[in-house]
Each structure stands twice: as structure tokens, then as C-alpha cells.
Design an enzyme around this catalytic site. Structure first.
Site, PDB file in Angstrom:
ATOM      1  N   ASP A  89      -3.864   5.825   6.811  1.00  0.00           N
ATOM      2  CA  ASP A  89      -4.359   6.221   5.503  1.00  0.00           C
ATOM      3  C   ASP A  89      -5.317   7.222   5.556  1.00  0.00           C
ATOM      4  O   ASP A  89      -6.138   7.208   6.760  1.00  0.00           O
ATOM      5  CB  ASP A  89      -4.636   5.018   4.492  1.00  0.00           C
ATOM      6  CG  ASP A  89      -4.759   5.286   3.218  1.00  0.00           C
ATOM      7  OD1 ASP A  89      -4.320   6.304   2.612  1.00  0.00           O
ATOM      8  OD2 ASP A  89      -5.567   4.317   2.479  1.00  0.00           O
ATOM      9  N   ASN A 110       5.645   5.903  -2.778  1.00  0.00           N
ATOM     10  CA  ASN A 110       5.091   7.253  -2.615  1.00  0.00           C
ATOM     11  C   ASN A 110       6.000   8.517  -3.267  1.00  0.00           C
ATOM     12  O   ASN A 110       5.346   9.569  -3.520  1.00  0.00           O
ATOM     13  CB  ASN A 110       5.134   7.626  -0.928  1.00  0.00           C
ATOM     14  CG  ASN A 110       3.985   6.950  -0.331  1.00  0.00           C
ATOM     15  OD1 ASN A 110       4.035   6.798   0.857  1.00  0.00           O
ATOM     16  ND2 ASN A 110       2.708   6.712  -1.261  1.00  0.00           N
ATOM     17  N   ARG A 147       4.273  10.850  -6.046  1.00  0.00           N
ATOM     18  CA  ARG A 147       3.583  11.954  -5.676  1.00  0.00           C
ATOM     19  C   ARG A 147       4.072  13.095  -6.172  1.00  0.00           C
ATOM     20  O   ARG A 147       5.144  13.247  -6.394  1.00  0.00           O
ATOM     21  CB  ARG A 147       3.100  11.883  -4.148  1.00  0.00           C
ATOM     22  CG  ARG A 147       2.314  10.591  -3.538  1.00  0.00           C
ATOM     23  CD  ARG A 147       1.847  10.735  -2.398  1.00  0.00           C
ATOM     24  NE  ARG A 147       1.198   9.551  -1.872  1.00  0.00           N
ATOM     25  CZ  ARG A 147       0.355   9.549  -1.017  1.00  0.00           C
ATOM     26  NH1 ARG A 147       0.115  10.722  -0.386  1.00  0.00           N
ATOM     27  NH2 ARG A 147      -0.450   8.639  -0.732  1.00  0.00           N
ATOM     28  N   LEU A 166      -2.944  -4.436   1.906  1.00  0.00           N
ATOM     29  CA  LEU A 166      -1.973  -4.555   2.618  1.00  0.00           C
ATOM     30  C   LEU A 166      -0.846  -3.423   2.082  1.00  0.00           C
ATOM     31  O   LEU A 166       0.016  -2.947   2.887  1.00  0.00           O
ATOM     32  CB  LEU A 166      -1.274  -5.767   2.749  1.00  0.00           C
ATOM     33  CG  LEU A 166      -0.090  -6.036   3.863  1.00  0.00           C
ATOM     34  CD1 LEU A 166      -0.566  -5.667   5.253  1.00  0.00           C
ATOM     35  CD2 LEU A 166      -0.108  -7.496   3.892  1.00  0.00           C
TER      36      LEU A 166
HETATM   37  C1  FPP Z   1      -1.472   8.308   3.954  1.00  0.00           C
HETATM   38  O1  FPP Z   1      -2.408   9.206   3.584  1.00  0.00           O
HETATM   39  C2  FPP Z   1      -0.381   8.928   4.732  1.00  0.00           C
HETATM   40  C3  FPP Z   1       0.819   9.132   4.070  1.00  0.00           C
HETATM   41  C4  FPP Z   1       1.439   8.765   2.806  1.00  0.00           C
HETATM   42  C5  FPP Z   1       1.723   9.898   5.088  1.00  0.00           C
HETATM   43  C6  FPP Z   1       1.770   9.656   6.633  1.00  0.00           C
HETATM   44  C7  FPP Z   1       2.561  10.475   7.245  1.00  0.00           C
HETATM   45  C8  FPP Z   1       2.212  11.045   8.368  1.00  0.00           C
HETATM   46  C9  FPP Z   1       0.709  10.514   9.425  1.00  0.00           C
HETATM   47  C10 FPP Z   1       2.826  12.120   9.284  1.00  0.00           C
HETATM   48  C11 FPP Z   1       3.776  11.111  10.165  1.00  0.00           C
HETATM   49  C12 FPP Z   1       4.762  11.814  10.749  1.00  0.00           C
HETATM   50  C13 FPP Z   1       6.065  11.613  11.199  1.00  0.00           C
HETATM   51  C14 FPP Z   1       7.009  11.944  12.008  1.00  0.00           C
HETATM   52  C15 FPP Z   1       6.079   9.926  11.108  1.00  0.00           C
HETATM   53  P1  FPP Z   1      -2.791   9.628   1.932  1.00  0.00           P
HETATM   54  O2  FPP Z   1      -2.201  10.809   1.754  1.00  0.00           O
HETATM   55  O3  FPP Z   1      -2.475   8.327   1.035  1.00  0.00           O
HETATM   56  O4  FPP Z   1      -4.229   9.803   1.938  1.00  0.00           O
HETATM   57  P2  FPP Z   1      -5.373   9.605   0.864  1.00  0.00           P
HETATM   58  O5  FPP Z   1      -5.418   8.283   0.648  1.00  0.00           O
HETATM   59  O6  FPP Z   1      -6.789  10.044   1.503  1.00  0.00           O
HETATM   60  O7  FPP Z   1      -4.757  10.446  -0.394  1.00  0.00           O
END
Ligand code: FPP
Length: 260
Positions: free
Chosen positions: A38, A86, A89, A213
């Protein structure tokens, strides 16, 4: 300091020499580590960048994390890449993430295969775009006989949705007379989860400060230990991972029983 020591050593002999890993108690490693990656958006926004830049930066953190799992011989690592929620979004962010998954999978599959990684995808993979779905299934097929870390990517995954699908599968088996209602036990449910065959989750890591979670591995994490950090995912380093593993190694787990 520890970050500088990390090279992503891929042979057990070389990895054992890495000072970064010396503090890890190898007799008390989690069988299955699950990570809620996250804070990509917050990482980017804090730098005046688009949220998507945070996801790109998050890929580097993920690669390093997987290398640690390979180096230490962790049996299973699962990451939450995209939840069933998600989709809410903005379109451009969803499109970006789907393209990122496709691009990264294409780019990394050879090295993961060479490192002995067994890839697996959890969630409603069949509902993803056909190209990504085929790519995911091909990666699973290609790496299924590897003997290294089982690396699962939860993509279009929700824990409640997974339990609904498992329940539907059980109901279908009962309706067809393949099993009796009284035969339904924990093992019968586990065998119908996306994680069938994987060990239970011992350790859940969540970055970026939130203590929840979020519909991740609800069944599998029943007795998991939790490790939280305020660090946003793109800033998560091998040193953080090692710290979480050390902390896990010091926990006393009772599984509802009494202190030994
Ligand atoms: C949560 O941060 C992250 C995600 C929803 C995406 C996770 C994806 C990656 C780390 C790339 C992974 C790549 C592969 C190939 C599996 P958020 O966007 O919810 O952050 P925020 O809570 O600060 O808005």
C-alpha cells in the site's frame, strides 16, 4: 546501510554470506508471507507526481522483495496487486495498472523462471482482459515444475469473493452427489480456494500506515502474525523485509492454545 549490501544473491551459498541476512533466524521463517503493497499513490503525491508513477516505483520494491524471498528460500510469497474493489478507481489508473502487469510479466518471466520461481495468480483471473489472462496462465504453466519460492500475485482478487466461489464449487459438488454436506470440512474448503496447496499465511506485511486486512486472504490469514510499517510501498527495502522476518521469528504463536 543495509540497502547497500543488498545485491539479490541468487545462490544459497552467496546469499548466506550477505550480511543483510545474518540477523535472520532461518529456523523461524514464515512458510507463507503475504504483502499488502500500500501507499504507491501517497508516495507519488508526496513528490508532486502522478499516482501512476507510484505504481511504477512500486515494481522495483517488489522485485527486490522477491529477491529476498529467493535468497532466503522462503516457501511462499503472495502480493496483493489488484483487488476486486480496485475497479472503482479512475479508468486511466486501472488501464495503467493492467498495462504495467502485462509489461512487467513479459519482462521478468525469464529471470523468475531461471530463479526457480513458481508463479501463480489468485483471483478472478478469467475476468481480466484476454491477453493478460493468457499471459498469466502461460506463466503458471511454464513455471509449474519449478521448485523455488511459490510467488502468487493476487490480481482481481477479493477474499470474500474467493470464499463465495469456493462455496459455489462445494454446492455444485453436493448437488451433483460428489460429496455429502457432512463431508464439508476445513480441508474441503481449502482445496477450493485459489491458494489450494499453499501453506497457511504465517505473516502479513502491510505498508503505508493503515492497520487493516482489506479483504486479503481472509481464510488463509486466520492465525497470521501482522507486521505494519508507515513506509510507503515504493520505499520498502530488503532491510524492511528482513526486519519484518526478524520480528516474526521472535513472536510466540499459540494458535489458540496455551504458552508452551
Ligand atoms: C496500493 O497503493 C497499490 C496498488 C493498488 C497496486 C500495487 C501494484 C504494484 C506495486 C505493482 C506491482 C506489479 C506487478 C507486476 C505485480 P495505492 O495506490 O492504494 O496507494 P494509496 O493508498 O497511497 O493511494
Amino acid at each position: 546501510m543495509w540497502d547497500k549490501l543488498f545485491k539479490g544473491d541468487t545462490t544459497p551459498e552467496k546469499a548466506a554470506e550477505n550480511p543483510l541476512y545474518q540477523a535472520v533466524n532461518r529456523d523461524r521463517l514464515p512458510r507463507h508471507t503475504a504483502i499488502i503493497m500500500d501507499g504507491n499513490g501517497r508516495w507519488a503525491e508526496g513528490r508532486g507526481l502522478l499516482r501512476t508513477a507510484g505504481h511504477t516505483a512500486g515494481v522495483s520494491a517488489l522485485k527486490q522483495t522477491l529477491k529476498v524471498a529467493i535468497d532466503l528460500g522462503l516457501p511462499a510469497l503472495t502480493v496483493y496487486a489488484f483487488s476486486t474493489e480496485n475497479w472503482k478507481r479512475p479508468h486511466n489508473e486501472v488501464d495503467f495498472l493492467m498495462r504495467l502487469f502485462t509489461d512487467q510479466l513479459a519482462k521478468e518471466i525469464d529471470e523468475m523462471d531461471a530463479d526457480g520461481v513458481r508463479l501463480r495468480f489468485l483471483g478472478r483471473v478469467d475476468d481480466l482482459a484476454p491477453a493478460l489472462r493468457e499471459q498469466a496462465r502461460a506463466a503458471e504453466a511454464r513455471t509449474k515444475d519449478n521448485t523455488g519460492v511459490c510467488f502468487s500475485i493476487a490480481m482481481n482478487y477479493g477474499g470474500q469473493d474467493e470464499l463465495v466461489r469456493a462455496t459455489q464449487a462445494l454446492a455444485a459438488d453436493v448437488a451433483a452427489g460428489r460429496i455429502a454436506p457432512g463431508d464439508i470440512d476445513a480441508a474441503a474448503i481449502e482445496a477450493r480456494l485459489d491458494t489450494a496447496g499453499l501453506p497457511p499465511v504465517d505473516l502479513v506485511i502491510r505498508t503505508s500506515g493503515d492497520l487493516r486486512l482489506s479483504n486479503f486472504l481472509l481464510w488463509q490469514a486466520a492465525y497470521a502474525e501482522f507486521w505494519f510499517t508507515d513506509t510507503n510501498w515504493p520505499d520498502f527495502t530488503p532491510a524492511h523485509f528482513v526486519e519484518a522476518l526478524r520480528d516474526y521469528g521472535r513472536r510466540e504463536r499459540r494458535f489458540g492454545g496455551l504458552k508452551k
